[in-house]
Design a protein around this motif. Structure first.
Motif: not given
Length: 405
Positions: A70-74
């Protein structure tokens, strides 16, 4: 880089304060089971726009993976206690994210010979999945706190730059910290402290491999630098002994902790009474029987280490003692990192032990963000070049030291 930080306790809060001063990442989502803790950690940064708060159960793999997407965390940075290593480790892989932790998957003692042979070792559950992480091109950087973490970086640095042959690597941790108003107030998570101190300690030797001893075995007095002085240290189970031999050639690897005799006796009493157990026991409650973990009760009865900074005085030292040969001559050094509680409280509002733990994963994140460190699989700090880490740690305003013994 977009980071999901799971755990907004003492170490998690210190991570946010350290990271807020660095420009290498785009966003950091601070998540905790208690939303108020996550919100407080973000609010303490004074409106820093890169930080947001979320609620998540660290044991719910699917929920953590959804939050990553959802937060596009890598990157997932795990700042919870070791019980949640495996669900967070799996959630990161499911979401295709890099994973970092500061403590590895839990051990289980050998059923018949706990003080002679290893059962399930620290990190075993993670390392069994190493080939899958590598095949998928994903990185799990495990044990990247201060101990394990910086201590492992010191081991790699010693092997690369200081020695031709290494006889022994011994992690030695000591402090002279006191806490006003408390007779017994651990400066770090009591849950984790009980786990590592009462489990059988592990030693590694060439030709013998990993084996165990009795808790608190092989006491020795080690003289710590910068005014801390002599402290009695004993064998304790710790990740470095399971990590260092995988990448660094040394004939013996140990970990010894300067606990102090009173602390050791308290831990022995907790064990004697069964209060170190994690399996729930049934106790009477106002609405009927209630199941509780004795260790959780002990933790609830003690002050939160993150709140003790104003009452603490003294310094803490993490370091790696190395003995071997350089250019045909014997050599012995102690590589160390000391934090003064007065300084860390004044500069960051974090007590020394949690701050010293927190700075190292932030340094590692920056090295990954810039591409200075890279890799795939399940890797310890020893798998990466040490010099860039030590240089950047100094750049953060927290230099390390070396003492010829």
């Amino acid at each position: 880089m977009r980071v999901l930080l799971v755990g907004a306790g003492g170490v998690g809060g210190a991570i946010t304060r350290i990271a807020a001063r660095r420009p290498f990442f785009e966003a950091m989502v601070v998540a905790d089971y208690d939303p108020a803790r996550a919100e407080a950690a973000v609010a303490a940064l004074g409106g820093e726009a890169r930080f947001t708060a979320e609620q998540v159960d660290a044991g719910d793999e699917a929920a953590v993976a959804r939050l990553l997407r959802w937060h596009r965390c890598d990157v997932l940075l795990n700042a919870t206690d070791p019980r949640f290593v495996m669900p967070l480790f799996r959630a990161a892989r499911a979401a295709g994210a890099t994973y970092l932790d500061m403590a590895m998957s839990l051990s289980r003692p050998h059923a018949e010979r706990p003080y002679e042979e290893c059962g399930v070792k620290l990190g075993d559950e993670q390392f069994t999945q190493a080939a899958d992480w590598e095949k998928e091109g994903l990185l799990a950087l495990v044990g990247m706190g201060v101990e394990p973490g910086l201590s492992d970086v010191f081991a790699r640095y010693a092997a690369d730059e200081l020695f031709d042959e290494i006889e022994e690597i011994g992690i030695r941790d000591g402090a002279n910290l006191t806490v006003d108003g408390y007779d017994f107030a651990p400066s770090f998570s009591i849950w984790t402290t009980i786990e590592e101190c009462l489990n059988p300690p592990v030693v590694h030797e060439t030709g013998k491999g990993w084996f165990t001893t009795e808790p608190f075995s092989e006491p020795e007095v080690f003289d710590f630098p910068e005014g801390i002085g002599p402290v009695e240290c004993v064998n304790v189970e710790h990740e470095e002994v399971l990590l260092v031999p995988r990448w660094v050639d040394a004939r013996r690897v140990t970990f010894k902790y300067g606990l102090g005799r009173e602390f050791v006796e308290t831990l022995k009493t907790l064990h004697l009474l069964g209060l170190d157990r994690t399996d729930p026991v049934t106790v009477p409650g106002p609405d009927g029987p209630v199941k509780v973990s004795p260790r959780d009760v002990v933790a609830a009865c003690l002050p939160d280490p993150a709140t003790l900074g104003e009452r603490m005085h003294g310094k803490t030292c993490a370091g790696t003692w190395v003995k071997g040969v350089k250019d045909g001559a014997p050599r012995e050094v102690y590589l160390y990192h000391v934090v003064d509680n007065q300084w860390s409280m004044a500069e960051y509002g974090s007590q020394a032990v949690v701050w010293q733990t927190a700075i190292n994963p932030v340094v590692a994140l920056e090295l990954l963000a810039t591409g200075t460190w890279s890799g795939a699989g399940v890797l310890g700090p020893e798998a990466f070049p040490a010099r860039p880490f030590l240089d950047l740690l100094t750049d953060y305003g927290s230099p390390w030291g070396m003492r010829e013994q």
